[in-house]
Design a protein around this motif. Structure first.
Motif, short mmCIF file in Angstrom:
data_model
loop_
_atom_site.label_atom_id
_atom_site.label_comp_id
_atom_site.label_asym_id
_atom_site.label_seq_id
_atom_site.Cartn_x
_atom_site.Cartn_y
_atom_site.Cartn_z
N UNK A 149 -2.61 12.29 -5.02
CA UNK A 149 -3.48 12.84 -3.86
C UNK A 149 -4.28 11.72 -3.47
N UNK A 198 -1.66 6.63 6.85
CA UNK A 198 -2.76 7.46 6.26
C UNK A 198 -2.14 8.46 5.34
N UNK A 221 -3.56 8.17 -3.87
CA UNK A 221 -2.97 6.68 -3.53
C UNK A 221 -2.24 6.76 -2.35
N UNK A 222 -2.52 6.03 -1.36
CA UNK A 222 -1.77 5.92 -0.25
C UNK A 222 -0.29 5.55 -0.35
N UNK A 271 -0.67 10.25 1.84
CA UNK A 271 -0.92 10.09 0.57
C UNK A 271 0.28 10.47 -0.18
N UNK A 307 -1.42 -0.15 9.08
CA UNK A 307 -1.55 -0.41 7.66
C UNK A 307 -0.92 -2.12 7.84
N UNK A 336 -8.60 0.34 -4.04
CA UNK A 336 -7.77 1.31 -4.58
C UNK A 336 -7.55 2.53 -3.79
N UNK A 337 -8.57 2.86 -2.87
CA UNK A 337 -8.06 4.01 -1.84
C UNK A 337 -8.69 5.19 -2.59
N UNK A 395 -6.43 3.50 -10.51
CA UNK A 395 -6.18 3.26 -9.20
C UNK A 395 -7.56 2.41 -8.50
N UNK A 436 1.50 14.15 -0.61
CA UNK A 436 2.09 14.75 0.45
C UNK A 436 3.68 14.09 0.74
N UNK A 445 -10.27 9.21 0.84
CA UNK A 445 -9.95 10.36 1.28
C UNK A 445 -11.21 11.13 1.53
N UNK A 470 -10.34 11.52 6.75
CA UNK A 470 -9.83 10.08 6.90
C UNK A 470 -8.52 9.87 7.89
N UNK A 471 -8.50 9.17 8.70
CA UNK A 471 -7.50 8.75 9.38
C UNK A 471 -7.26 7.23 9.50
N UNK A 472 -6.01 6.79 9.31
CA UNK A 472 -5.44 5.32 9.40
C UNK A 472 -4.65 5.18 10.48
N UNK A 473 -4.54 4.39 11.54
CA UNK A 473 -3.98 4.20 12.51
C UNK A 473 -2.68 3.28 11.93
#
Lengths: 264, 770, 149
Positions: C58, C19, C60-61, C21, A6, A30-31, A102, C24, A35, A1-4
């Protein structure tokens, strides 16, 4: 996944507009599972600032903000008594506590996940979803709706009912998704039976429900017959977790057990 | 004993729980290039053309490696002693890829994102070949998985790549065919065991840097640092004297980290660029692109007399080594060598079979190492035979199994890839293990089944097992004990602590021998520059082989201290009494502390530092009896392991808590293999369950009650009477649980894992028969 | 983007990508007690406390931590020190890779429920996998720690 990008939004209106501004904009609930997807999100929309994580008990319902975590819902005292606590029980079987801290109720519903242990118990309860623009819609209608237009889920409303319910999730280990899950509720003399993770999205066993609801008395024979009808009417499938046949067998076994429990 | 046979806390547990940086990736150079591997999307294919120019042109990409960058120098990634009993059938990078996940090319870049982006820019034209994905069709298939001419075996292991054969073997004692003819009852049964993933919590991790002497320094999460140094040198043609391998704390190995993983590519990047580099496998890579347990088909024939005497065992095995032949022969041989001697009173026994290549992820070393597969088949078959004979399976075992002071001809015939070593069982409390286990589980009240309400039935089942303690005439370990001023010691060992607690156990052995306390032994392990040689943490060898080396070095040190004490006190060595703290001779005395300060600062100045080694000439087996109580739901086939009882003879358990941890950890991995775990592939050879969401290792919810005890046992040849305990725990659960399920519901599962779905299918089939 | 987050009681400003997490980010910022095990929210070795509650870092943004508090085992050293004595007594630590995350989960459990049943302990810690110990020794150690035995 990629997020550009926010964006933490300040209002539902802002969230709604941003969501519809670009096809690739999406709400990050929650997200927890995001991933795993390979999607590209242009702008991730964060609803954290909107206090949507409240659970409010009114005279005739529980109104759960869409951003309430599964763990919050699971631990909510009032909900533990509704439908003899079936929702708390179902949520407690989802992964571990750290994920439930979460993952949100809204994210779990909106994704219409076929493996969901949230949707199956909710479906046998009396549940409405409240969207920002579309307003209220029953969970049942939402699940079958083909409407793909993007909206912001604001709350999940569970009506208080004098009812009993049963939930069972067949899983291989404590961290497993459902191989099959079954929820049954009984309000007065009306039964609802839902089977999820078949492996497709949760569904009512409508013919079985009609049969048991028509029965004068729910005897052991009626229970067996109800389970058989459900096994016949519902479509099951095979994947790496289990075969179609096995899923059908255990769904029927747990429908029987569930019916026996709710008529106690 | 003051230190040994106590439950002392491990020397590293506290610091690790408190989060001190200690694992390989914690110690990477912060400026490391990130190394990523392009993995094959095809089960079998040849690279026709590979274009890396776009990837190389991407800003931040330091180097791109393909097969063209490597000499065609075959090696094995097995991580065994030299010369290895595994075929040299692997190239660092090759023009051929042989499974989905195989290494195709490699990128090193300034960060993860750039490395990932570069992988996508590598253009490959493939010649996609038809793979072999069913191991039962591999032998003499017209598709050849290893047609390349350069590959070879170091010595005869039955390697015949023209037949897709990585290894083959056969042996016979007596004449099985004749014996079977004479038997009253013959049982024939076929069993299948599945691929299991090691699933250590720490993924394979390695980093490299060139030090100020321009030497290559590797930090790697490995079980065999000295073998890693040798294989890196061999396969990259880089001088061994310029390689230093450091093994930091390792987050679990279970055999998976005996092999080479990213070391060769990361070393190449660092050698070629001069820059530090690191690689951390993703969990998907750990599942798809490292190693797994060899799947096997086992055909068993048992022959017995009506009086319950076992006469003959015939065991044929087909083993699937996957794309490369790491541990192909040895795992297969252990399936016989560490199972068949359990029944040492037979007239004849035959063991034979083939290990074939397929286009699946390579199989390799995994705790149990063949013994668990063999044990499942033999110990299931014994119960099946007993039913046919109408005898009690425990009485049958007691009558036919190995006892103290006995031997088996198999020990002399079968080693690991070579001939074996004859030995008598100088310690064997298997009889006690079997009787004590029955008491602990209340077997007699529960056998074979107890029916509960609500379609639940409980059943009990058991199995016996043996393992080894190192590989005789191959494994060598050494230890250095250094006395410091102030009277404390350093213990330097090549032995490899991978979480099993060997640093603690070896320090305990040293402390006991030196008559001191554990805090006075500062242990440092597994640094190829600083610690003496050790073959590594595999084959249940560390407590026994490395422990013996430590014991010898520590005893030498004690003698040296006494000698220095005599010199200091001006008396004869024989006159010294030494209790580890004070050296006394008549009314003269000197403390160790004073003596060591004298040695380093004032008189007779010298360093006391002593190295000794141990080379095993036997491999005394630990034994155990495992008892399972299961609860089966007869409507759904769901199974719950109610209790698992283990009674183990591992000689002296050096550390009671850690030994118990080894047994219970093994039991739960064995339960995983028995019931929950299985590596699954699609029809095209793609992994289906390459993560913990779909590959189910047991969680704490599945574990209800483990009862673990040790038999009083003393192995003369071991340090303070110890044998090994690292693997024995894993062997019994598949057979014991299969036997328990049969006793509960009459369903005999011969293909692992024992899933609810298979149990229910059996129950329904039984019902249909009635 | 910039994120203001309190880590172990200290105010930090992390420069991150949207993006990224939390796992990281934390490792990049040298909080090395937070381990990487599976990348998909299953194994629990990356557990941290988020406003006191255990979560898997891992999944949670990092962007979501804006204005919140994150605790790693470096932030509960006293508790981890004590818990490790109980683990040591049972031989429950083995490779140690899962134990910092375990310590955080146990700490959070204690805060949430000072007298949990065996089932509640198991339930709370299901998300913290261990491949070494077979769990029972850990369970005994944790129960003894909670009962202050």
């Amino acid at each position: 996944m990629k997020i550009n990008g926010y964006q933490t939004v300040k209002s539902l209106e802002e969230a709604y507009n941003l969501l519809n501004e670009n096809k690739q904009n999406a709400i990050v609930a929650g997200g927890a599972w995001m991933r795993l997807s390979s999607k590209v999100i242009e702008t991730a929309i964060d609803l954290s600032g909107l206090e949507l994580d409240q659970i409010v008990e009114t005279k005739d319902a529980f109104e759960i903000g869409a951003m309430a975590t599964l763990r919050q819902v699971e631990k909510q005292e009032g909900l533990k008594n509704l439908y003899n606590g079936v929702l708390s029980k179902a949520l407690s079987k989802i992964m571990g506590v750290p994920i439930r801290n979460v993952a949100t109720i809204g994210g779990s519903i909106i994704g219409k996940y076929s493996f969901s242990d949230v949707l199956t118990p909710l479906l046998v309860m009396n549940v409405e979803l409240e969207f920002y623009k579309k307003g209220k819609i029953s969970l049942e209608d939402f699940l079958v709706s083909k409407d793909r237009s993007k909206d912001v889920l604001v709350k999940v409303i569970i009506k208080k009912e004098e009812a009993k319910a049963y939930f069972h999730k067949m899983q291989k280990t404590g961290l497993d998704f459902a191989v099959v899950n079954v929820a049954i509720s009984k309000k007065a003399d009306t039964f609802k039976i839902a089977v999820g993770a078949r492996p497709s999205l949760v569904k009512f066993a409508l013919e079985a429900m009609a049969f048991v609801n028509d029965a004068k008395e729910v005897t052991e024979e009626v229970i067996l017959e109800t389970a058989l009808i459900a096994g016949k009417e519902l479509k099951f499938g095979t994947n790496s977790k289990a075969s179609e046949e096995y899923r059908r067998n255990i769904a029927m076994a747990y429908i029987k057990r569930g019916l026996r429990e709710v008529i106690k | 004993m003051k230190v040994v046979k106590h439950a002392l806390p491990s020397v590293d547990g506290k610091g690790l729980m408190m989060g001190r940086p200690a694992y390989t990736d914690d110690l990477a150079d912060p400026n490391s290039l990130i190394v990523k591997v392009l993995r094959s999307p095809h089960a079998y294919a040849k690279i026709v053309k590979i274009d890396t120019s776009k990837a190389e042109a991407l800003e931040g990409v330091e180097i791109v490696l393909t097969y063209k960058d490597f000499d065609r120098r075959p090696h094995t990634r097995a991580g065994q002693g030299f010369p290895e009993p595994s075929p040299y059938d692997k190239f660092v990078l090759d023009q051929w890829v042989r499974y989905i996940g195989d290494e195709t090319a490699c990128v090193a870049a300034v960060d993860e994102e750039t490395a990932q982006a570069a992988l996508k820019l590598i253009e490959i034209e493939w010649d996609i070949l038809e793979p072999i994905l069913d191991f039962e069709t591999a032998l003499d298939n017209e598709i050849l998985i290893h047609p390349e001419p350069e590959i070879f075996e170091n010595f005869p292991i039955g390697f015949d790549p023209k037949r897709n054969l990585a290894a083959a073997y056969s042996m016979e004692v007596g004449n099985v065919e004749d014996s079977l003819k004479e038997c009253d009852v013959v049982l024939e049964a076929q069993f299948f065991t599945q691929a299991q993933a090691h699933a250590a919590m720490e993924p394979h991790t390695v980093n490299a840097r060139m030090d100020y002497q321009n030497r290559l320094v590797l930090y790697t999460s490995t079980q065999a640092p000295f073998h890693i140094r040798r294989i890196v040198s061999q396969s990259l043609d880089f001088p061994m004297s310029r390689i230093r391998v450091i093994k930091p704390r390792v987050g679990g190995g279970f055999g998976g980290k005996q092999h080479i993983h990213g070391e060769l590519l990361v070393s190449t990047v660092t050698i070629k660029t001069g820059k530090p580099a690191k690689m951390v496998y993703t969990r998907k890579e750990v599942f798809e692109s490292s190693f797994q347990r060899h799947p096997m088909r086992l055909d068993i024939k048992l022959g017995a007399m009506k009086d319950g005497t076992l006469k003959a065992i015939n065991c044929h095995i087909l083993s699937d080594t996957g794309a490369y032949g790491e541990h192909a022969l040895t795992v297969f041989m252990v399936a016989g060598a560490k199972v068949l001697p359990l029944y040492n009173k037979v007239d004849s026994v035959k063991f034979y079979g083939d290990v074939v290549y397929t286009n699946h992820t390579s199989a390799g070393a995994y705790r149990g190492y063949g013994a668990i597969q063999g044990n499942f088949a033999i110990e299931s078959a014994i119960d099946m035979l007993c039913e046919k004979l109408g005898v009690d399976p425990i009485e049958f075992r007691e009558k036919n199994m190995m006892l103290k002071d006995e031997t088996s001809p198999i020990f002399a015939i079968m080693g690991e890839g070579t001939e074996g070593t004859a030995m008598n069982m100088e310690s064997c409390e298997l009889g006690y293990c079997v009787s004590r286990g029955q008491e602990l589980l209340k077997w007699k009240e529960k056998y074979p089944r107890v029916e509960l309400a609500d379609s639940k039935v409980r059943g009990v089942g058991m199995a016996i097992a043996m393992q080894g303690s190192g590989i005789p005439y191959i494994d060598m370990a050494s230890a250095t004990v250094k006395l410091n001023d102030d009277g404390f010691y350093n213990l330097l060992v090549g032995a490899t602590d991978i979480g099993q607690g060997s640093d603690t156990v070896l320090a305990q052995i040293a402390a006991e021998a030196l008559e001191t306390t554990l805090d006075k032994i500062i242990v440092y392990s597994s640094d190829s520059d600083l610690t003496p040689f050790d073959t590594g943490a595999y084959a249940s060898s560390t407590t026994y082989v490395s422990g013996n080396a430590v014991f010898k070095a520590a005893m030498d040190m004690k003698r040296a201290i006494v000698k220095e004490g005599a010199l200091a006190l001006g008396v004869k060595v024989e006159d010294i009494e030494y209790d580890g703290v004070v050296l006394k001779a008549g009314d003269k005395e000197i403390t160790l502390k004073a003596l060591s300060n004298r040695l380093y600062y004032s008189e007779d100045q010298k360093q006391l530092m002593i190295t000794n080694s141990y080379f095993g000439t036997k491999s005394p087996p630990p034994f155990m009896a495992g008892f399972a109580e299961v609860e089966v739901d007869t409507e759904t086939g769901e199974i719950k392991i109610v209790e698992y009882v283990s009674v183990v003879d591992c000689g002296t358990p050096i550390n009671l808590a850690l030994a118990k941890g080894q047994v219970e950890g093994g039991i739960v991995q064995g339960i995983g293999m028995a019931v929950y775990e299985e590596v699954l592939y699609t029809k095209t050879g793609k992994s289906i369950n390459n993560n913990f969401l779909n590959y189910h290792i047991p969680t704490r919810k599945e574990i209800n009650k483990l009862t673990t005890e040790f038999a009083e046992s003393y192995e003369e040849s071991g340090p303070f009477g110890a044998k090994s305990v690292g693997e024995i725990g894993i062997d019994t659960p598949p057979a014991a649980i299969a036997n328990a399920v049969y006793n509960a519901v009459g369903v005999r599962i011969q293909t692992l894992p024992i899933t609810p779905e298979k149990i229910l299918a059996g129950i329904l089939a039984n019902k249909a028969k009635k | 983007m910039k994120v203001n987050v309190k880590v172990n009681g200290q105010n930090k400003v992390f420069n991150i990508e949207p993006g990224d997490y939390l796992l990281d980010t934390l490792r990049k910022e040298n909080y090395l007690s937070v381990k990487k095990g599976c990348d998909n929210s299953s194994c629990g070795v990356c557990t941290v406390l988020f406003d006191g509650k255990p979560i898997k870092s891992c999944s949670l943004l990092t962007a979501k931590t804006e204005g919140h508090e994150v605790t790693t085992v470096e932030g509960i050293q006293k508790e981890a020190d004590k818990l490790s004595d109980y683990f040591g007594a049972e031989g429950a630590d083995q490779c140690g890779y899962c134990t910092p995350g375990m310590a955080l989960s146990v700490h959070a459990l204690k805060e949430e429920n000072s007298n949990p049943s065996d089932e509640e302990i198991k339930e709370y810690l299901t998300g913290n996998l261990c491949r070494c110990t077979g769990y029972q020794s850990q369970h005994i150690a944790i129960r003894n720690y909670l009962e202050d035995k």
